[in-house]
Design an enzyme around this catalytic site. Structure first.
Site: not given
Ligand code: XIL
Length: 458
Positions: A159, A202, A241, A276, A278
């Site tokens: 990020e 990522n 996401h 990741e 969802d």
């Molecule tokens: C999130 C976790 O799921 C949570 O439990 C935590 O509080 C915050 O981080 N991008 C990412 C992940 O790269 O590491 C994040 O995970 C979600 C967004």
């Protein structure tokens, strides 16, 4: 009784569908067994609650049965692995690596250089470039060194790009203190410690287009530069996401956009991984059965990129069950493939059936086997262990499906894209399938037994 017509039909079906023949007689297929067959990785995080033993036993059973790649939700992040300066904490990460090895899974490490979940002590050095460089290098050397040879791929940088009018994310302690070269350095340091690990950049919102105003467009320019400069970057992780497009009309991401990014990265010999995934709905809305089916189709469209694009090999979901999901904090709900009670949702079926029905195009067959790199683990034994031997069988005569070995079966029929087209409950001996002519997948479930088979109706 089985008519000659249907025997011929099944034989024809087997001939036509090629690899379908083997899967047609498999006892109980899982996402994992089908992922292996398709030479891809399908996975889910181990939720943070798992590390403290806070999850029911069937969570782990589902996880190791259905998935062949794993990543820790929080336990390998900077604040977890180096909570105070120079004091490293590997207990949780070790626990996951041990679990992955015992179950023949690939391991992702997440994440080395990120602006978030950085312990406070790092901020004490925010105006000291030389010290920050040392802090990051020391962190990478220790963490990557500790799991050298055991972690197959790392999110080296997470990020680093801001959302609007893409540019570097300015409020990162690494960017502020070091400048954008922290990224190049992080890749070089990681590669020096573990030259066999695949190294990824990522980020999220990468499914929103590749023009220069979009994050993925900005990223592509950087990847070109990194590759030209010999920076060891092997993959881009797309967090993905996303939100259901019908319940949020403003959401602009799409599987097609992500596919375009994959194609551009292929030209640079860089992989794309979905890391990741969802697909949530807005919090507070009532989610209907058809919403869940549409969600399943979106899951399937993202899966198609992994199946069809030669430089995409990973489909990782950010959670197993809607009961343990970070999405609430994002004002979203129900974005995963198992419901709150750990029952598979329509999205699970959609993924399962698509994995079952996918056939690589003839002229690229064989290319797919190079998708996975040599660090892959052989998980065949693990699959055998968890396969549920079933005595169920089915025969088709015209549209009548005869079932043996079942006392009270649920019969479901899906089209080749994993869309449910017919279902019947409490089936004892036979059921009339009310579907149009075509190719389908039938799944029979009876208690803990289940059987999937392709059929051709004409
Ligand atoms: C999130 C976790 O799921 C949570 O439990 C935590 O509080 C915050 O981080 N991008 C990412 C992940 O790269 O590491 C994040 O995970 C979600 C967004």
């Amino acid at each position: 009784m089985m008519s000659n017509h249907s025997i011929a039909g099944l034989a024809l079906c087997a001939t036509l569908l090629g690899t379908g023949l083997t899967s047609a007689f498999a006892a109980d297929e899982t996402l994992r067994s089908l992922a292996e067959k398709n030479n891809i990785y399908v996975g889910a995080i181990l939720n943070s609650q798992w590390f403290n033993g806070g999850l029911p036993g069937n969570y782990e059973q589902i996880h190791k049965t259905q998935f062949n790649i794993v990543v820790a939700e929080n336990e390998m992040k900077f604040d977890a692995t180096e909570p105070s300066e120079g004091r490293f904490s590997y207990g949780n990460g070790d626990k996951m690596v041990k679990y992955a090895k015992a179950n023949g899974m690939r391991v992702r490490g997440h994440a080395l250089a990120w602006h978030s979940q950085v312990p406070n002590w790092v901020n004490n050095y925010k105006n000291d470039k030389q010290k920050l460089l040392k802090v990051l290098k020391n962190h990478i050397e220790n963490v990557v060194g500790h799991w050298k040879g055991q972690i197959d791929e790392w999110d080296v940088v997470n990020e680093a790009i801001s959302n609007n009018e893409p540019q570097w994310r300015s409020y990162s302690v690494w960017y502020q203190g070091i400048g954008p070269e922290f990224i190049d350095s992080a890749f070089v340091w990681t590669h020096a410690v573990d030259p066999d690990a695949e190294l990824c950049y990522n980020d999220y919102n990468l499914e929103q287009g590749i023009n220069s105003k979009a994050k993925a467009g900005f990223l592509l320019e950087q990847v070109k530069r990194w590759v030209a400069n010999g920076i060891p970057i092997h993959c881009v992780g797309s967090q993905t996401h996303v939100e259901d497009t019908t319940t949020d009309k403003h959401f602009i991401g799409s599987p097609d956009s992500l596919r375009s990014l994959a194609k551009e990265l292929a030209k640079l010999n860089v992989k794309l991984k979905i890391t990741e995934l969802d697909i949530g709905f807005k919090s507070g809305i009532n989610v209907s059965k058809s919403d869940l089916e549409r969600q399943g189709q979106t899951f399937r469209q993202y899966l198609d990129i992994v199946l069809e694009e030669p430089n995409v090999d990973t489909y990782l979901i950010w959670g197993v069950s809607d009961r343990w999901s970070w999405l609430g904090g994002l004002n979203r709900q129900q974005g995963l493939i198992y419901d709150e009670s750990l029952n598979p949702k329509p999205a699970f079926d959609s993924i399962l059936v698509r994995l079952q029905t996918y056939e690589p195009p003839q002229d690229t067959a064989g290319k797919d086997s190079t998708k996975k790199d040599s660090t892959a683990n052989d998980s065949t034994d693990a699959i055998k262990t968890f396969a549920n031997m079933s005595s169920l069988s089915m025969h088709l005569s015209d549209r009548t499906l005869f079932i043996t070995g079942a006392t009270d079966a649920k019969v479901e029929v899906f089209d080749m894209q994993g869309r449910p087209v017919f279902s019947a409950k409490n089936v004892k001996g036979s059921v009339n399938l009310k579907v149009a002519d075509g190719l389908y997948v039938v799944r029979i479930r009876d208690g803990s037994k289940s059987l999937m088979q392709r059929i051709s109706i004409k």
